[in-house]
Structure formats: C-alpha cells, structure tokens
Scaffold this active site. Structure first.
Site, PDB file in Angstrom:
ATOM      1  N   THR A  71      -8.397  -1.591 -19.998  1.00 51.64           N
ATOM      2  CA  THR A  71      -8.292  -1.764 -18.552  1.00 51.64           C
ATOM      3  C   THR A  71      -7.662  -3.113 -18.206  1.00 51.64           C
ATOM      4  O   THR A  71      -6.794  -3.203 -17.330  1.00 51.64           O
ATOM      5  CB  THR A  71      -9.691  -1.659 -17.909  1.00 51.64           C
ATOM      6  OG1 THR A  71     -10.190  -0.341 -18.133  1.00 51.64           O
ATOM      7  CG2 THR A  71      -9.630  -1.917 -16.416  1.00 51.64           C
ATOM      8  N   HIS A 196     -11.981   0.464 -29.274  1.00 51.38           N
ATOM      9  CA  HIS A 196     -13.181   1.287 -29.473  1.00 51.38           C
ATOM     10  C   HIS A 196     -12.889   2.790 -29.470  1.00 51.38           C
ATOM     11  O   HIS A 196     -13.791   3.594 -29.682  1.00 51.38           O
ATOM     12  CB  HIS A 196     -14.264   0.925 -28.450  1.00 51.38           C
ATOM     13  CG  HIS A 196     -14.022   1.431 -27.064  1.00 51.38           C
ATOM     14  ND1 HIS A 196     -14.701   2.491 -26.539  1.00 51.38           N
ATOM     15  CD2 HIS A 196     -13.189   1.010 -26.101  1.00 51.38           C
ATOM     16  CE1 HIS A 196     -14.291   2.704 -25.306  1.00 51.38           C
ATOM     17  NE2 HIS A 196     -13.375   1.812 -25.007  1.00 51.38           N
ATOM     18  N   CYS A 318     -22.361  16.583 -11.330  1.00 57.74           N
ATOM     19  CA  CYS A 318     -23.143  17.375 -10.379  1.00 57.74           C
ATOM     20  C   CYS A 318     -23.314  16.566  -9.110  1.00 57.74           C
ATOM     21  O   CYS A 318     -24.407  16.241  -8.701  1.00 57.74           O
ATOM     22  CB  CYS A 318     -24.515  17.668 -10.973  1.00 57.74           C
ATOM     23  SG  CYS A 318     -24.821  19.402 -11.186  1.00 57.74           S
TER      24      CYS A 318
END
Lengths: 371, 383
Positions: A71, A196, A318
């Site tokens: 990022t 990672h 959800c």
C-alpha cells in the site's frame, strides 16, 4: 487448518525465518552504523535488493526501494507520478490504488476508471480511449486479487506510451511477484510488490522504479535511507525474510505455477456445478480460483468452512451497507452471484489432497446453507 | 487535616423503614466499585466518606464513584476538626486565589457555637485578607467554598459538588434479564433499569456462522462498558442458528423476525428463572422497526408470563443515541458488524402480524426441542 487464503497473506516460510533469525537476534545493528555490525546489515540489504529486483527486471534499467508494505509503495508511486491533468486506472484495482486515485481528485488531478471484462481483466480498448495528451499516469493491476485475471501489462504499457509518450505506467504487482513468471518491460515505470504474499512478513514491501523516471518523491522524510526516497530505519529482519522467501519461490517458480494450475482445475472439477459458478478465467493466475454459490452468503460459508478446517477468502460481507466486492460488481455480476463469492487461493506448499478436501467441504458447506 | 471524598446519596432518604437496607446495598456497591484501590469507606449520617487513599488515586476514585447508581453528588474535600482555625486552614487550600467567591456553610450540628452566616463572614473575611485578589459575590460567585459542620466534631470543607448518576443502588430492585444485541438501544435499556436499582443479567442471541465472532465480541464489549455501572461479571450467549434455519425453511417469510423473537423471549424467560431474575428487559421503542409495533410486541409478550420492561418504549432514536453517547456505549454499538445475516431478513416483514396466523405457522416447528437445543448451546463469557 488447511489454509487456502494465500492471496490475503501467506504463512511465513519457516526456512526463511530460520535463515533471517541472525538479523533479528545477532546482527540487529542499524545499517547506517559505521562499524562492522552496521556494515553487515547494510550488506544484507544490498544483497536482498539486488536479488529481489533481478528476478523480474533488468537491474541496469530498474531500481528497488524498500517500503513498509504494498500500500505504501502504491501511494508513493501514485502521488509522485500523478501531479496534473488526468490519471487513468481500472475498476479492478486493489483499494491501495483505487482509494489513492479517488484522493487525486482532491489534489486537482482527474481520476479515470476503465471498465472490466467479466473475468476481472481490464477492457484494454476502453482504457486506451481514456488516455489522452493530458494523462500523466496509467495504473493497471498486474494480477487481479479478486479473480486472478492477468492483465498484459507489457502490451498495455507499450500502447499507452504510443498514445501518450509522456504518461507514466505503473502496475500493482502484489499478486504476481513470486507467483507467476514474468519480466518487466522497458515501458513500465513503476511496479509494487509485497513480502507477505510470498512467505515473507507483513510490514515489508517494495517499489520498483524504471531509472528513466527521476521524479519519484519521498513521502517519509528523515534520515535519508533508501537513497532519500524512503526515510526510516530499514526493517532488516523483514527484508531478510523477504529475500530468503523469494529465493525459495523463484527457485521453482515455473514448476510451481504449472502444478498449482493443475490443482486449481482439479478443485473446480470437484465442485458441485449445480451450486457453484466460476468467476476466475482459465488463463488467470494459477493461485486463484474465485467461485460463487448463488443464494448463499460468502461470509457465512467462509465461517462454515473455517469450522470444518478450511480457510478461504470471500468477496462479500454480511453487511447490508456495503455488501459486495466493488471489483466483482464492476465485472457485471448479479447480486445473487455477488452475495455468494468465495476466493480460494493457493501457494506452493499446498497439496492436491488439501485442495480436494477443501472442495468436498465447500460442497458440504454450501449444501447446508440456510438449514 | 485529611483528604476525603464526600459521597451523597440520591433517593435513599425517601425510603422510610427500608432505609437501612438501601444504605447497606449502596455501601456494598461503593466498595465493589472501589475494589483494587486502597481506601477506607466511612458512613456518617446522610453521607459516606472515602478516606485513607493515595493522592494519585483520587481521580480514579471520583471517576468510579461517578458511575455508581444512588450517588446524588460527590466532592473532593478536606476533613478537619470543627474549630474555626482548622476550618480556615482547610478553606485556604480549597479556595481560589482570585476571582469572585462566597463561603457557604451548612450546619448539621445545630449546637455549634457559631451560626452559618457568622461562619460565612468569619472565614470569608480571613480568606479576603489572605488572597487580596479575591472578591466576594454572594449571588453569582465564580467559586464557592463549602463548609459542612458535622455532628461528630468535624467539618468538611470542599470547593464543588460533582453530579452523580442518581438513581437507586443496583440490587435493591431485584434482577432482570437484558436481551442485549449489538445495537444502540439495548445497552441504554439495561442502563435505565440498573439506574432504578435493578441487577442486570446479560443475555445475547447469535446465529453463528451467519453472524460473525466480531459481532459477538462487540456485544461482550458493550456488556463490559455497562457493567461499570451495573456490576455483573458475565454475559450469557445462546445460539439460535438452528431456530432461524427452521423458521426460514418452514414458515412464511414475512414472519421470520416475529417468530424468532417469540423464541428469544421464551428462552430468555427460562434463563431468567434459572438465574432468579423476575423480568425481561428489552430496548424496544414503539414503531422503530417492523417488529416493534404494538402487534409485534403483543405477539412476543404472548409467550411469556414474566413482565417485559421496555424503558425506551416512548423514546425517539435521537434521544436514545444521546443517552448511549453519555453512557459510553454508542461508539461500540455503531461498529459495522451485523447482528443478523441478511439472508434471514424478509424483504417485507409483517408489520401487524395476527396472533392466530403466527401460532398457526409456529405449529410447523418443534418449538420445545428447538428451545432445549438452544439452551444447551448457552455459554458464559466473563467480562
């Protein structure tokens, strides 16, 4: 736990950890220190930098700056390169790129988003139509983190330069580096990677830059590390882990890619076709198979799988406020498909048995959904 | 001269012959709140004194006292012998050194040789001599120096009344089971009943894997925040997944929520009986959502005999939010984890469900077995 969420993060390589340990407990010196220990740490950084770069690019043409994550590398690239006019990207980017592009608007640069094909790859012709003489930056994700679709960045970069020779071309390579074989072409100016995702640690990334682009700016100012482009004491242990993990990955990159592609297809074959639809293309990343079980909720099925010993990713939550993956929505799928998205992502240490076990559990979980 | 925190209680003085009981419970609650801090709690007539604490703990003690129900007000002050010289020495420490002020005396000891106005004048004059930048203003002073002459030969000297939370000591109004979701309302409902002295037992329903663990952790955190006011050391959780699945599969979709709530109430009533609680508490507010109409309330009330207390029934959402912010639960309540998977939410829930239709639909389910199964899933999580 059978871990099949390797596009989210990977289990750190034990071999890499063991080798890097020395730089955590013995050679913990500041690489800027002017005594023997500092020099040893600095040597490791140099070695790691050379190796990590040379696996995908010509070191004479490109350089590599370590950052704290993918990022950060994306942000630094975008806010350095897009200073005026407009900047073009795709609707299929990781949030690190798409949110940065939205921020460009506040800084007086017009962001433009190119549409996607159904498989998550960018519509090249539409993207090129957005590029004009005022375009300063074009950013195209290399491998889609949501579907695994691979964009042909070499061809895109060349065509962008034909249309707008002064525009810079960048690509987020987090899901490509150490996972699929490729080399950076001369038309690519900026490329970002992360440790990672290939067995390294969270907290280590890198920004690769074509030396022909001299305008890269520092976003952290301080001690002048990384040639002044990224101040802050280097994460020597993290970089050592990145280096050793990459060595392992690149040693068998092509063979692993071919093997994982086989697993990916076997996984798809084993899934109940009455329940699942496939969103990932056949020619995409061998590591990613995104599917959907319409009528279910990905997040719930994900937890059902966790309880059955399998960890996978999902493209939806959800959550009534922000229920769907922005990228898959841009691919044009209907709501019932978007609701039930699951992303299975592999790494070389996965086995065929694991993948088949996961397929069985996927079928089982989806059948039990809703009682 | 001794540093003390003076604690005054709220409604307890209204309780005639039961006053002793209320005071005892209040005292126990104060001790519980101050657990882990070195202190001494003394009871004097009509007041409690916290004393013998470390200077550095004063702020923490005040903070904790500010959340004990039954506390009307409290003051950080000094306790001295009641001779004017000692009182003046204490007043000097409490008094501001500039600005407007007045001295305000209250005599519990009516045999004290000086009257209140005399003491006001005496101490006020000496303070003016000591701090020339002070100015007397008896109507709207910026500061007050309060003198409280007690009957035991001492005086309490302090500079301000801090407002307590009021209410009645928790435990003096029996016990209720709070149906706590992850939302804004139910924690406020629990707070309001605890304020009236009710001990609160927390009960949370979840439908893992349709709901996630983050949502459950959020409810535990809410209960933890509430327990700073209400006491309570654990929360019970009950899994209603199978009930939801059965309703979803077998019953009319528009009754999903109505039927589930009837199950929740039945389960809550059984938990209440196990825990010795005498009522249920919910955060329902009339008309807020489809299940909170009077018809919805009627349908859930029909399955229980214990009273269901709904302290927020007449509140607007805005009023509830204001209270939640004051209590400190709002920030946690609005974390974005759903307490119910959207898959079980009907597109058009019944707003005015008929009891006969509900009962008819419910007959398609094995109610008793489902309740038993849910109760078996009950877990206790320590706060």
């Amino acid at each position: 736990m059978i871990y099949l969420d390797n596009a989210a993060t990977t289990r750190p390589s034990e071999g890499a950890l063991a080798r890097a340990q020395h730089y955590l407990t013995e050679c913990y010196y500041n690489p800027s220190a002017l005594y023997g220990g500092g020099a040893e740490a600095a040597r490791l950084l140099g070695e790691a930098r050379a190796f990590l770069l040379s696996r995908i690019a010509d070191p004479a043409r490109f350089s590599l700056t370590f950052t704290s994550c993918g990022t950060e590398a994306d942000n630094q690239a975008i806010f350095s390169a897009a200073r005026r006019g407009n900047a073009v990207t795709t609707a299929g980017e990781h949030a690190a790129v798409s949110e940065s592009f939205k921020e460009l608007k506040n800084r007086g640069v017009e962001p433009r988003f190119a549409p996607l094909h159904k498989d998550g790859s960018v519509d090249e012709e539409a993207l090129l139509r957005l590029v004009d003489e005022k375009t300063t930056l074009v950013s195209v994700i290399h491998v889609s983190n949501e579907t695994g679709a691979v964009n042909d960045i070499a061809s895109l970069a060349r065509r962008v330069k034909e249309r707008a020779p002064r525009a810079l071309f960048m690509s987020d390579g987090v899901q490509a580096y150490g996972k699929i074989p490729f080399r950076l072409s001369k038309d690519i100016d900026l490329y970002t990677v992360s440790a990672h995702k290939i067995g390294g640690l969270k907290g280590t990334g890198a920004l690769i830059r074509n030396k022909s682009y001299a305008g890269l700016c520092a976003h952290l100012h301080g001690g002048g590390q990384e040639g002044g482009l990224r101040s802050g004491t280097e994460n020597v242990f993290g970089i050592a882990c990145f280096y050793y993990a990459a060595q392992e990955k690149f040693a068998s990159l092509e063979a692993d890619a071919a093997r994982l592609k086989g697993y990916r297809e076997r996984l798809w074959e084993a899934l109940d076709k009455e329940r699942f639809v496939r969103l990932s293309p056949a020619d995409g990343s061998p590591c990613i198979l995104t599917v959907s079980a319409p009528g279910t909720r990905g997040e719930t099925v994900q937890r059902m799988l966790w309880d059955r010993g399998v960890a996978v990713g999902t493209g939806s939550a959800c959550n009534s406020k922000k229920p769907h993956s922005r990228v898959l929505e841009a691919c044009g799928y209907e709501n019932n498909v978007l609701d039930g998205v699951l992303r299975v992502s592999l790494c070389p240490s996965n086995t065929e048995e694991e993948v088949l076990f996961a397929a069985e559990k996927l079928n089982e979980a989806v059948r039990s959904f809703g009682g | 001269m001794e540093k003390v925190i003076i604690v005054r209680y709220a409604e307890i003085h209204l309780k005639g012959k039961n006053r002793g009981y209320f005071e005892r419970v209040f005292c126990v609650n104060l001790e519980k709140a101050l657990k882990g801090i070195r202190h001494e709690l003394r009871r004097t007539s009509g007041r409690y004194l916290v004393a013998a604490f470390a200077e550095s703990d004063a702020e923490e003690i005040c903070d904790r006292i500010s959340r004990v129900f039954g506390v009307h007000s409290y003051s950080l002050g000094l306790r001295v012998p009641n001779d004017p010289e000692s009182i003046f020495e204490a007043a000097k420490r409490v008094s501001p050194q500039s600005g407007t002020f007045k001295v305000d005396t209250h005599r519990a000891d009516k045999k004290y040789p000086m009257t209140s106005p005399e003491l006001n004048a005496e101490i006020g004059a000496r303070l003016l001599q000591t701090y020339p930048a002070l100015k007397v203003d008896v109507r709207t002073p910026a500061h007050s120096v309060y003198l409280d002459i007690r009957e035991d030969g001492t005086a309490l000297v302090f500079g301000a009344f801090e407002e307590g939370v009021g209410g009645m000591p928790v435990g003096t109004s029996s016990k209720g089971v709070l149906l706590i979701s992850g939302g804004i309302d139910s924690p406020v409902a629990g707070y309001m009943m605890a304020k009236r002295g009710m001990e609160v037992e927390y009960l949370h329903f979840h439908s893992y894997p349709y709901t996630n663990e983050q949502a459950r952790d959020k409810v535990v955190e809410l209960a933890r925040i509430l327990s700073r006011y209400t006491g309570g050391t654990a929360i019970s959780t009950v899994k209603v997944t199978h009930i939801q699945e059965e309703i979803h599969k077998k019953c009319a979709a528009e009754l999903n929520v109505t039927l589930l709530r009837r199950f929740m109430f039945r389960i809550a009533e059984r938990v209440a009986k196990r825990k010795g609680a005498k009522c249920l508490i919910t955060g329902e507010s009339l008309g807020q959502v489809a299940s909170q109409t009077i018809e919805g309330i009627t349908s859930s009330n029909a399955v229980v005999t214990l009273p269901v207390l709904r302290p927020l029934i007449g509140f607007d959402k805005e009023e509830i939010i204001l209270r939640a912010k004051k209590i400190g639960t709002f920030e946690t309540s609005v974390l974005p984890y759903e307490d119910c998977c959207t898959v079980f939410l009907p597109e058009f829930p019944a707003i005015k469900p008929k009891l006969s239709f509900i009962e008819e639909e419910e007959q398609k389910l094995n109610v008793e077995a489902l309740i038993e199964e849910a109760l078996e899933s009950m877990e206790r999580i320590s706060l």
